[in-house]
Scaffold this motif. Structure first.
Motif, PDB file in Angstrom:
ATOM      1  N   MET A 112      -1.021   5.116   8.400  1.00  0.00           N
ATOM      2  CA  MET A 112      -1.366   3.698   8.320  1.00  0.00           C
ATOM      3  C   MET A 112      -0.736   2.933   9.475  1.00  0.00           C
ATOM      4  SD  MET A 112      -1.157   2.787   4.244  1.00  0.00           S
ATOM      5  CE  MET A 112       0.350   3.632   3.816  1.00  0.00           C
ATOM      6  N   THR A 113      -1.362   1.836   9.863  1.00  0.00           N
ATOM      7  CA  THR A 113      -0.818   0.954  10.887  1.00  0.00           C
ATOM      8  C   THR A 113      -1.433  -0.434  10.722  1.00  0.00           C
ATOM      9  OG1 THR A 113      -0.409   0.703  13.261  1.00  0.00           O
ATOM     10  CG2 THR A 113      -2.595   1.482  12.612  1.00  0.00           C
ATOM     11  N   THR A 114      -0.950  -1.400  11.503  1.00  0.00           N
ATOM     12  CA  THR A 114      -1.531  -2.739  11.517  1.00  0.00           C
ATOM     13  C   THR A 114      -1.957  -3.092  12.931  1.00  0.00           C
ATOM     14  OG1 THR A 114       0.486  -4.005  12.026  1.00  0.00           O
ATOM     15  CG2 THR A 114       0.119  -3.417   9.728  1.00  0.00           C
ATOM     16  N   ILE A 115      -2.955  -3.961  13.048  1.00  0.00           N
ATOM     17  CA  ILE A 115      -3.391  -4.481  14.339  1.00  0.00           C
ATOM     18  C   ILE A 115      -3.691  -5.968  14.188  1.00  0.00           C
ATOM     19  CG2 ILE A 115      -4.359  -2.300  15.178  1.00  0.00           C
ATOM     20  CD1 ILE A 115      -7.130  -3.384  14.442  1.00  0.00           C
ATOM     21  N   HIS A 116      -3.730  -6.671  15.308  1.00  0.00           N
ATOM     22  CA  HIS A 116      -4.109  -8.087  15.308  1.00  0.00           C
ATOM     23  C   HIS A 116      -5.606  -8.204  15.547  1.00  0.00           C
ATOM     24  CE1 HIS A 116       0.179  -9.129  15.666  1.00  0.00           C
ATOM     25  NE2 HIS A 116      -0.191 -10.335  15.283  1.00  0.00           N
ATOM     26  N   ALA A 117      -6.333  -8.701  14.581  1.00  0.00           N
ATOM     27  CA  ALA A 117      -7.771  -8.923  14.727  1.00  0.00           C
ATOM     28  C   ALA A 117      -8.231  -9.869  13.625  1.00  0.00           C
ATOM     29  CB  ALA A 117      -8.546  -7.604  14.647  1.00  0.00           C
ATOM     30  N   ASN A 118      -9.329 -10.560  13.877  1.00  0.00           N
ATOM     31  CA  ASN A 118      -9.809 -11.586  12.947  1.00  0.00           C
ATOM     32  C   ASN A 118     -10.757 -11.063  11.882  1.00  0.00           C
ATOM     33  OD1 ASN A 118      -8.383 -13.681  14.228  1.00  0.00           O
ATOM     34  ND2 ASN A 118      -9.975 -13.861  15.779  1.00  0.00           N
ATOM     35  N   ASN A 119     -11.379  -9.894  12.111  1.00  0.00           N
ATOM     36  CA  ASN A 119     -12.261  -9.280  11.126  1.00  0.00           C
ATOM     37  C   ASN A 119     -12.378  -7.797  11.437  1.00  0.00           C
ATOM     38  OD1 ASN A 119     -14.600  -8.895  13.017  1.00  0.00           O
ATOM     39  ND2 ASN A 119     -14.570 -11.142  13.005  1.00  0.00           N
ATOM     40  N   PRO A 120     -12.921  -6.999  10.535  1.00  0.00           N
ATOM     41  CA  PRO A 120     -12.969  -5.553  10.750  1.00  0.00           C
ATOM     42  C   PRO A 120     -13.701  -5.135  12.026  1.00  0.00           C
ATOM     43  CG  PRO A 120     -13.369  -6.042   8.443  1.00  0.00           C
ATOM     44  CD  PRO A 120     -13.352  -7.357   9.155  1.00  0.00           C
ATOM     45  N   ARG A 121     -14.805  -5.793  12.348  1.00  0.00           N
ATOM     46  CA  ARG A 121     -15.541  -5.428  13.564  1.00  0.00           C
ATOM     47  C   ARG A 121     -14.723  -5.738  14.806  1.00  0.00           C
ATOM     48  NH1 ARG A 121     -19.215  -1.765  14.500  1.00  0.00           N
ATOM     49  NH2 ARG A 121     -20.384  -2.406  12.632  1.00  0.00           N
ATOM     50  N   ASP A 122     -13.999  -6.866  14.783  1.00  0.00           N
ATOM     51  CA  ASP A 122     -13.097  -7.180  15.892  1.00  0.00           C
ATOM     52  C   ASP A 122     -11.965  -6.166  15.981  1.00  0.00           C
ATOM     53  OD1 ASP A 122     -14.549  -9.349  16.650  1.00  0.00           O
ATOM     54  OD2 ASP A 122     -13.172 -10.861  15.826  1.00  0.00           O
ATOM     55  N   LEU A 145       0.828  -1.214   0.000  1.00  0.00           N
ATOM     56  CA  LEU A 145       0.000   0.000   0.000  1.00  0.00           C
ATOM     57  C   LEU A 145       0.860   1.261   0.000  1.00  0.00           C
ATOM     58  CD1 LEU A 145      -2.840  -0.933   2.542  1.00  0.00           C
ATOM     59  CD2 LEU A 145      -2.890  -1.033   0.056  1.00  0.00           C
ATOM     60  N   SER A 146       2.015   1.196   0.653  1.00  0.00           N
ATOM     61  CA  SER A 146       2.868   2.390   0.729  1.00  0.00           C
ATOM     62  C   SER A 146       3.427   2.782  -0.636  1.00  0.00           C
ATOM     63  CB  SER A 146       4.025   2.145   1.703  1.00  0.00           C
ATOM     64  OG  SER A 146       4.932   1.178   1.187  1.00  0.00           O
ATOM     65  N   SER A 147       3.389   1.860  -1.601  1.00  0.00           N
ATOM     66  CA  SER A 147       3.904   2.188  -2.937  1.00  0.00           C
ATOM     67  C   SER A 147       3.052   3.244  -3.633  1.00  0.00           C
ATOM     68  CB  SER A 147       3.974   0.929  -3.803  1.00  0.00           C
ATOM     69  OG  SER A 147       2.672   0.411  -4.048  1.00  0.00           O
ATOM     70  N   PHE A 148       1.828   3.475  -3.139  1.00  0.00           N
ATOM     71  CA  PHE A 148       0.945   4.484  -3.740  1.00  0.00           C
ATOM     72  C   PHE A 148       1.179   5.882  -3.166  1.00  0.00           C
ATOM     73  CE2 PHE A 148      -2.044   0.702  -4.197  1.00  0.00           C
ATOM     74  CZ  PHE A 148      -1.718   0.498  -5.530  1.00  0.00           C
ATOM     75  N   ILE A 149       2.070   6.012  -2.176  1.00  0.00           N
ATOM     76  CA  ILE A 149       2.332   7.321  -1.575  1.00  0.00           C
ATOM     77  C   ILE A 149       3.236   8.124  -2.504  1.00  0.00           C
ATOM     78  CG2 ILE A 149       3.320   8.509   0.418  1.00  0.00           C
ATOM     79  CD1 ILE A 149       2.651   6.086   2.100  1.00  0.00           C
ATOM     80  N   ASP A 150       2.923   9.393  -2.663  1.00  0.00           N
ATOM     81  CA  ASP A 150       3.684  10.254  -3.563  1.00  0.00           C
ATOM     82  C   ASP A 150       5.096  10.496  -3.025  1.00  0.00           C
ATOM     83  OD1 ASP A 150       4.434  13.260  -4.581  1.00  0.00           O
ATOM     84  OD2 ASP A 150       3.186  12.177  -6.030  1.00  0.00           O
ATOM     85  N   ASN A 151       6.045  10.619  -3.939  1.00  0.00           N
ATOM     86  CA  ASN A 151       7.445  10.791  -3.551  1.00  0.00           C
ATOM     87  C   ASN A 151       7.714  12.108  -2.854  1.00  0.00           C
ATOM     88  OD1 ASN A 151       9.676   9.174  -3.556  1.00  0.00           O
ATOM     89  ND2 ASN A 151      10.058   9.303  -5.756  1.00  0.00           N
ATOM     90  N   SER A 152       6.826  13.086  -2.996  1.00  0.00           N
ATOM     91  CA  SER A 152       7.066  14.405  -2.412  1.00  0.00           C
ATOM     92  C   SER A 152       6.690  14.470  -0.934  1.00  0.00           C
ATOM     93  CB  SER A 152       6.259  15.455  -3.180  1.00  0.00           C
ATOM     94  OG  SER A 152       4.858  15.203  -3.049  1.00  0.00           O
ATOM     95  N   GLU A 153       6.097  13.412  -0.390  1.00  0.00           N
ATOM     96  CA  GLU A 153       5.620  13.442   0.993  1.00  0.00           C
ATOM     97  C   GLU A 153       6.691  12.951   1.962  1.00  0.00           C
ATOM     98  OE1 GLU A 153       1.609  11.987   1.681  1.00  0.00           O
ATOM     99  OE2 GLU A 153       1.292  11.887  -0.486  1.00  0.00           O
ATOM    100  N   ARG A 154       6.686  13.548   3.153  1.00  0.00           N
ATOM    101  CA  ARG A 154       7.608  13.131   4.223  1.00  0.00           C
ATOM    102  C   ARG A 154       6.921  12.056   5.065  1.00  0.00           C
ATOM    103  NH1 ARG A 154      11.845  14.172   7.648  1.00  0.00           N
ATOM    104  NH2 ARG A 154      11.429  14.355   9.884  1.00  0.00           N
TER     105      ARG A 154
END
Length: 490
Positions: free
Chosen positions: A368-378, A284-293
Motif C-alpha cells: 500500500m502507498t499514498t499519492i497526491h491526486a484529486n480523483n482516481p483517474r488523476d 486499512l492496515s488494521s486488516f493485515i494479519d498479525n503473522s505477516e512481516r
C-alpha cells in the motif's frame, strides 16, 4: 529600565494649555451672507448592500487587552533574560519538574520585586508557565501542541499563528515577541534532531519528540518572517469503526475494504493535502494479519501499525555538506531484500514509484502507498508522470500495462469545503482496453446539497457494479452479499 511600564502623565486636552474652553457658538449668518438658493441634489439610488452597524464602543476593551498582552510580553522577555543569567542550565536535565518550577517562580518573584512590577495572581501564574515553557519546551507553541483539538499549526511570521480545528483554519491568540524569538524556537527544534537552518540552508524538515511533522522556511526565502507548519501527531490511532462513526465512509465500504486488504490487493490511497490519506492508510492496515512481516518507508514516521512484525524505515535528507542522503528509493531497494510480505510506503512522489510498482508485481501482494491526486483517474496520470520523472524511457503503453497489473484498488480521500473528510470513491483497476487503463467505481459519496450551516449533505452509495475481485474474495473466505453492491437512496 522598566520606566516604559509606567503610565505616562495625562496630556491636557487644550493644546494651548489649561482646561479646554467651551467652543463659542457660531455666528448666525446675516441676510447679506445668506447663500443663494440651490436646487436640491438628486436622491442617491438605494444601495444593494445592507448597512453595517459599527460598534466603536467595543474598541476600547480590545485596545486595553492588546496593551495588556504587550505589557506581559515585554515583562516575560526581561524575565527570560534574567533566568538565562541566573539558572544553571547544565543542571536542568537532572532537576525535577517541581524543583525547576519552584526555582523559576523564585527568580521571577525576585526580579518583579526589584523592578517594582505588580502583577495579579492570574498574570503571575501565566508568566511562570510561559517561562517554564521557554526554558524546557518550545515557548508559545507548547499550549498548542498540548491541545488535542488542534491538528495543524501554521505560522506566518511572529505575529500570525493559525491553527486547524475540525478541518477549519482559525487565527489563534498565540504570538512570538519578534522574529528573533521565533527563530530561536525553530533552532531549538531542528538542533534537537541534528539539523541546521540559516541563510545558507533556509528550509528544513524535522520530527518533534512526539512524532509531529515539522517544516520551516526562514528569511531571506520567507519574505515577511519565518514560515512554519506543524502537522500534529495523533496519539490515538483511529480504527475502521471510528472512521465509520465519524462518517468518513459506510459500513458496506468498510466490509469491502476488509475483504480487499485481507485478500492482499495492492491499494493506493489518493487525496489532496490534509484529506486524511495517512489516517486512512493506518485504518486499512488494521486488516493485515498479525503473522505477516510488514516494512514501512516514510519521509517522516507517522504510520501507527499495530501488528507485532513491523520494520519501520525513515528516509534522510543530505547534511549541510550535501552528503549522507538516504532517499525513499534507497530504503525501498533495501526493503526488497528483507523478505517482506507487504511493503507500505507512506507517500510515493518520485522515482521510487518504479521500485514500488515492481514490488507490487513481483510477489509482494497487499502492498500500500499514498499519492497526491484529486480523483482516481488523476492518480493514474500522476503515476505515469512520476515514471517519466524517474528518467526511464518506456512507451506509454508499457507504463500503463505496468500500472494496471500492479495496482488493484484506488481509495480516494477528500476534504470537503466544510472541513469534513470523506472517502469519496473506491475504484478498481480491471486491466487494459487498448492503450487505456480500464477502471470501475464500486462506491462513491453522493452529494445532495448544502445545509443552512454550510455543512455538506450527502450519502454513501454503491454504484451497482459488482466487484471485479468477487471470486477472489469468495475463495479467501470473504463471500460478500450481492446487496452490498446495490445503490442506496439518501
Amino acid at each position: 529600565m522598566f520606566s516604559r511600564y509606567k503610565k505616562e502623565p495625562a496630556k491636557p486636552v487644550n493644546p494651548a494649555g489649561g482646561p479646554a474652553a467651551k467652543a463659542a457658538p457660531a455666528a448666525a449668518p446675516t441676510a447679506k451672507q445668506a447663500a443663494p438658493a440651490t436646487p436640491a441634489p438628486e436622491q442617491p439610488k438605494p444601495s444593494m448592500r445592507k448597512a453595517v452597524q459599527r460598534a466603536p464602543a467595543k474598541a476600547a476593551p480590545v485596545d486595553k487587552e492588546r496593551k495588556r498582552k504587550e505589557r506581559l510580553g515585554e515583562i516575560k522577555v526581561e524575565l527570560h533574560r534574567e533566568l538565562l543569567d541566573n539558572l544553571n542550565l547544565s543542571a536542568l536535565e537532572s532537576a525535577s519538574e517541581q524543583d525547576l518550577r519552584n526555582e523559576i517562580g523564585a527568580i521571577a518573584s525576585e526580579v518583579l520585586q526589584e523592578r517594582a512590577i505588580v502583577l495579579n495572581r492570574e498574570e503571575r501564574a501565566l508568566i511562570n508557565q510561559e517561562l517554564y515553557d521557554e526554558v524546557t519546551g518550545l515557548g508559545p507553541l507548547e499550549p498548542l501542541l498540548k491541545d488535542d483539538t488542534i491538528s495543524d499549526i501554521l505560522i506566518n511570521g511572529p505575529q500570525q499563528v493559525f491553527v486547524e480545528r475540525d478541518g477549519k483554519l482559525q487565527i489563534s491568540d498565540t504570538t512570538f515577541k519578534d522574529e528573533k524569538h521565533l527563530l530561536r524556537i525553530i533552532d531549538k527544534i531542528v538542533s534537537a534532531v541534528g539539523r541546521r537552518v540559516d541563510e545558507s540552508n533556509p528550509y528544513v524538515d524535522a520530527r518533534l519528540q512526539d512524532g509531529s511533522r515539522f517544516n520551516a522556511m526562514v528569511p531571506p526565502i520567507a519574505v515577511d518572517g519565518s514560515l512554519v507548519s506543524i502537522r500534529k501527531f495523533k496519539k490515538d490511532k483511529l480504527g475502521i469503526d471510528d472512521l465509520v462513526n465519524f462518517g468518513a465512509f459506510s459500513e458496506e465500504m468498510a466490509a469491502y475494504l476488509q475483504a480487499a486488504v485481507s485478500t492482499r490487493l495492492n491499494v493506493i490511497v489518493s487525496g489532496g493535502t490534509g484529506s486524511g490519506k495517512t489516517t486512512t492508510l493506518n485504518a486499512l492496515s488494521s486488516f493485515i494479519d498479525n503473522s505477516e512481516r510488514i516494512l514501512t518507508i516514510e519521509d517522516t514516521a507517522e504510520l501507527q501499525l499495530q501488528q507485532i512484525h513491523v520494520g519501520r524505515m525513515e528516509s534522510r535528507p543530505p547534511n549541510v555538506e550535501g552528503k549522507g542522503e538516504v532517499s525513499p528509493r534507497d530504503c525501498l531497494k533495501n526493503a526488497l531484500r528483507m523478505r517482506p510480505d507487504r511493503i507500505i510506503v507512506g507517500e510515493t512522489r518520485g522515482e521510487e514509484v518504479i521500485d514500488m510498482l515492481q514490488a507490487m508485481n513481483t510477489g509482494h501482494d497487499g502492498s500500500m502507498t499514498t499519492i497526491h491526486a484529486n480523483n482516481p483517474r488523476d492518480g493514474i496520470a500522476r503515476l505515469e508522470n512520476m515514471i517519466a520523472m524517474a528518467g526511464i524511457e518506456m512507451p506509454i503503453k508499457a507504463q500503463r500495462s505496468q500500472i494496471s497489473s500492479a495496482v488493484n484498488l484506488i481509495v480516494q480521500a477528500s476534504r470537503l469545503q466544510d472541513g469534513s473528510r470523506r472517502m469519496t470513491s473506491i475504484t478498481e483497476i480491471t486491466g487494459m482496453e487498448g492503450d487505456v487503463i480500464s477502471m470501475q467505481e464500486i462506491f462513491r459519496f453522493q452529494r445532495t446539497g448544502l445545509g443552512p450551516d454550510n455543512k455538506i449533505i450527502g450519502h454513501f452509495t454503491a454504484t451497482g457494479v459488482r466487484s471485479h475481485f468477487s471470486e477472489r474474495f469468495r475463495l479467501w473466505g470473504f463471500d460478500l452479499p450481492p446487496a452490498i453492491y446495490e445503490p442506496t437512496a439518501g
